[in-house]
Scaffold this active site. Structure first.
Site, PDB file in Angstrom:
ATOM      1  N   ASP A 122       0.860  -1.189   0.000  1.00  0.00           N
ATOM      2  CA  ASP A 122       0.000   0.000   0.000  1.00  0.00           C
ATOM      3  C   ASP A 122       0.894   1.237   0.000  1.00  0.00           C
ATOM      4  O   ASP A 122       2.122   1.119  -0.078  1.00  0.00           O
ATOM      5  CB  ASP A 122      -0.923  -0.014   1.230  1.00  0.00           C
ATOM      6  CG  ASP A 122      -0.170   0.224   2.534  1.00  0.00           C
ATOM      7  OD1 ASP A 122       1.076   0.288   2.525  1.00  0.00           O
ATOM      8  OD2 ASP A 122      -0.833   0.351   3.573  1.00  0.00           O
ATOM      9  N   ASP A 148      -3.266   4.547   2.753  1.00  0.00           N
ATOM     10  CA  ASP A 148      -3.618   4.969   4.112  1.00  0.00           C
ATOM     11  C   ASP A 148      -3.292   6.447   4.277  1.00  0.00           C
ATOM     12  O   ASP A 148      -2.159   6.870   4.016  1.00  0.00           O
ATOM     13  CB  ASP A 148      -2.797   4.177   5.153  1.00  0.00           C
ATOM     14  CG  ASP A 148      -3.230   2.726   5.259  1.00  0.00           C
ATOM     15  OD1 ASP A 148      -4.403   2.425   4.925  1.00  0.00           O
ATOM     16  OD2 ASP A 148      -2.412   1.897   5.677  1.00  0.00           O
ATOM     17  N   ASP A 158       1.435   4.770   2.323  1.00  0.00           N
ATOM     18  CA  ASP A 158       1.072   5.390   3.602  1.00  0.00           C
ATOM     19  C   ASP A 158       1.485   6.866   3.623  1.00  0.00           C
ATOM     20  O   ASP A 158       2.646   7.185   3.366  1.00  0.00           O
ATOM     21  CB  ASP A 158       1.793   4.669   4.748  1.00  0.00           C
ATOM     22  CG  ASP A 158       1.560   3.169   4.743  1.00  0.00           C
ATOM     23  OD1 ASP A 158       0.463   2.747   5.132  1.00  0.00           O
ATOM     24  OD2 ASP A 158       2.485   2.426   4.339  1.00  0.00           O
TER      25      ASP A 158
HETATM   26  N1  CTP Z   1       0.480   1.061  11.363  1.00  0.00           N
HETATM   27  C1  CTP Z   1      -0.156   1.543  12.472  1.00  0.00           C
HETATM   28  N2  CTP Z   1      -1.489   1.340  12.654  1.00  0.00           N
HETATM   29  C2  CTP Z   1      -2.205   0.644  11.737  1.00  0.00           C
HETATM   30  C3  CTP Z   1      -1.577   0.150  10.581  1.00  0.00           C
HETATM   31  C4  CTP Z   1      -0.222   0.374  10.431  1.00  0.00           C
HETATM   32  O1  CTP Z   1       0.489   2.184  13.296  1.00  0.00           O
HETATM   33  N3  CTP Z   1      -3.508   0.449  11.942  1.00  0.00           N
HETATM   34  C5  CTP Z   1       1.898   1.288  11.185  1.00  0.00           C
HETATM   35  C6  CTP Z   1       2.678  -0.009  11.215  1.00  0.00           C
HETATM   36  O2  CTP Z   1       3.099  -0.304  12.518  1.00  0.00           O
HETATM   37  C7  CTP Z   1       3.834   0.303  10.319  1.00  0.00           C
HETATM   38  C8  CTP Z   1       3.329   1.384   9.376  1.00  0.00           C
HETATM   39  O3  CTP Z   1       2.117   1.850   9.927  1.00  0.00           O
HETATM   40  O4  CTP Z   1       4.878   0.849  11.084  1.00  0.00           O
HETATM   41  C9  CTP Z   1       3.149   0.904   7.987  1.00  0.00           C
HETATM   42  O5  CTP Z   1       2.287  -0.213   7.963  1.00  0.00           O
HETATM   43  P1  CTP Z   1       2.028  -1.067   6.678  1.00  0.00           P
HETATM   44  O6  CTP Z   1       1.572  -0.210   5.567  1.00  0.00           O
HETATM   45  O7  CTP Z   1       1.122  -2.169   7.080  1.00  0.00           O
HETATM   46  O8  CTP Z   1       3.439  -1.738   6.397  1.00  0.00           O
HETATM   47  P2  CTP Z   1       4.695  -1.244   5.555  1.00  0.00           P
HETATM   48  O9  CTP Z   1       5.856  -1.332   6.452  1.00  0.00           O
HETATM   49  O10 CTP Z   1       4.421   0.059   4.905  1.00  0.00           O
HETATM   50  O11 CTP Z   1       4.836  -2.400   4.497  1.00  0.00           O
HETATM   51  P3  CTP Z   1       4.210  -2.454   3.025  1.00  0.00           P
HETATM   52  O12 CTP Z   1       5.279  -1.967   2.126  1.00  0.00           O
HETATM   53  O13 CTP Z   1       3.889  -3.884   2.789  1.00  0.00           O
HETATM   54  O14 CTP Z   1       2.994  -1.585   3.003  1.00  0.00           O
HETATM   55 MN    MN Z   2       2.655   0.375   3.818  1.00  0.00          MN
HETATM   56 MN    MN Z   3      -0.448   0.864   5.547  1.00  0.00          MN
END
Ligand code: CTP
Ligand code: MN
Ligand code: MN
Ligand code: MN
Length: 362
Positions: A204, A286, A206
């Site tokens: 995703d 997000d 963020d």
């Molecule tokens: N996070 C959070 N609360 C959530 C979802 C995520 O605090 N409800 C934080 C996670 O702890 C992480 C960050 O947001 O540190 C990013 O989460 P995520 O997008 O799930 O993972 P990524 O590390 O960005 O991996 P990816 O590249 O697969 O998206």
């Molecule tokens: Mn992410």
């Molecule tokens: Mn995320």
């Protein structure tokens, strides 16, 4: 806590937040195996086991050399008996028989497929599996009422399981910036999550948003969502208001990884001219809004990796008697909040050497 390799010794501290973990992993054969077991434990709701495998994998990710012999592991932290057995199996046989039988089991394959649907967690997937649902067709024909997230997840299943590229993340960043600055000039927007750690793809994108005048950011997410919706740029969105109150949620609450920021979990409709007939793809995005006073904590909390964050909170609690969240840091001994305006300051409060985002890939 040392690894020997041609008489070179490397010190590996036991908390992942005490060490540097770049994306340059020399031990993917072992870390993939351990990650599969962690994933399987998560799908079985065995969180303790899952974390143990994640910690073991993280230690191997931090090693500057490829492990070729079990003797190199002597003295390393976080390698339990089970993890050592898996590593030994991989060294001796190229693969771990436990991992092979796990990932090829009907249950693992089905649960992975079902949790690959946005909006479907381990518990739901397990319930469906027990009813005999093992694939998307069976789910669609099951007559189950799916919630709005799951419907969107099913509809865009293929797209949402394709990795998001850095270029796509940047294209979405441009749109988000335009939207945010249009509804609230002077706002700041940063890319967090895996892309901030230097990953070249993600599941995703963020974003963390703030405004230098505290309070101006309130309600920003819904305005941004309206802006995007009016332009047909969202395929799905779920908006949540900020519910954080320092007096209630601070020190009294156990440290949790779920923060209370104003946020939107969304699916973007990203224009892609090169995709024939359709000209777009779906991407999970997000959007999180933080007051400026909590921004440093929010940036640290949303940069990840998930294990790095978990280890930071564990270090804070166990070693420093502090409570760390994405909102604040509370010192349980001094009974006061420790303020910070940068990530560096937070590491200093925690008595840790600063680890830059690109070295938080634990
Ligand atoms: N996070 C959070 N609360 C959530 C979802 C995520 O605090 N409800 C934080 C996670 O702890 C992480 C960050 O947001 O540190 C990013 O989460 P995520 O997008 O799930 O993972 P990524 O590390 O960005 O991996 P990816 O590249 O697969 O998206
Ligand atoms: Mn992410
Ligand atoms: Mn995320
Ligand atoms: Mn290296």
């Amino acid at each position: 806590q040392k690894v020997k390799e041609e008489s070179v010794e490397f010190l590996i501290p036991s908390y992942a937040c005490q060490r540097r973990t770049s994306l340059d992993n020399h031990n993917t054969n072992f870390t993939d195996a351990l990650s599969h077991l962690a994933e399987n434990a998560e799908l079985n709701n065995e969180d303790g086991r899952a974390v143990a495998f994640r910690r073991a994998a993280a230690v191997l990710k931090a090693l500057p050399v490829k492990v070729t012999s079990i003797t190199q592991l002597r003295g390393l932290p976080c390698l339990g008996e089970h993890s050592q057995r898996v590593i030994k199996d991989v060294i001796e046989n190229g693969v771990s028989s436990e991992v092979e039988s796990t990932i090829h089991s009907e249950r693992f394959k089905a649960l992975k497929l079902l949790t690959g649907i946005f909006g479907v967690g381990a518990k739901t997937a397990d319930r469906w599996f027990k009813e005999g649902i093992q694939n998307l067709t069976q789910l669609a024909n099951s007559g189950h009422d799916l919630n709005r997230a799951q419907q969107a997840g099913l509809e865009h299943y293929y797209d949402l399981n394709q990795p998001v590229t850095k270029a796509e993340a940047e294209a979405i960043g441009d749109i988000v910036k335009k939207a945010v600055l249009d509804v609230l000039p002077g706002s700041e927007i940063i890319l967090t999550g895996g892309f901030r750690r230097g990953k070249i793809t993600g599941h995703d994108v963020d974003f963390l948003i703030t405004h230098p005048d505290e309070g101006k950011e309130v309600g920003l997410v819904s305005k941004v969502v309206s802006w995007l919706t009016a332009r047909g740029l969202l395929l799905y969105q779920k908006n949540t208001r900020n519910s954080y109150l320092e007096s209630e949620d601070g020190p009294a609450q156990p440290p949790s990884n779920m923060d209370r920021f104003e946020r939107c979990f969304s699916i973007f409709k990203l224009e892609k001219k090169e995709i024939p007939n359709r000209n777009w793809r779906a991407v999970r995005v997000d959007l999180v809004v933080s007051p400026i006073s909590q921004f440093a904590f929010a940036v640290l909390g949303w940069t990840g990796s998930k294990l790095f964050e978990r280890e930071l909170r564990r270090w804070a609690g166990q070693v420093k008697s502090m409570s760390l969240s994405s909102h604040a840091l509370y010192d349980n001994k001094q009974c006061k909040y420790l303020r910070a305006t940068s990530e560096e300051e937070i590491f200093t409060h925690l008595g840790l050497e600063f680890i830059p985002p690109s070295e938080r890939n634990a």
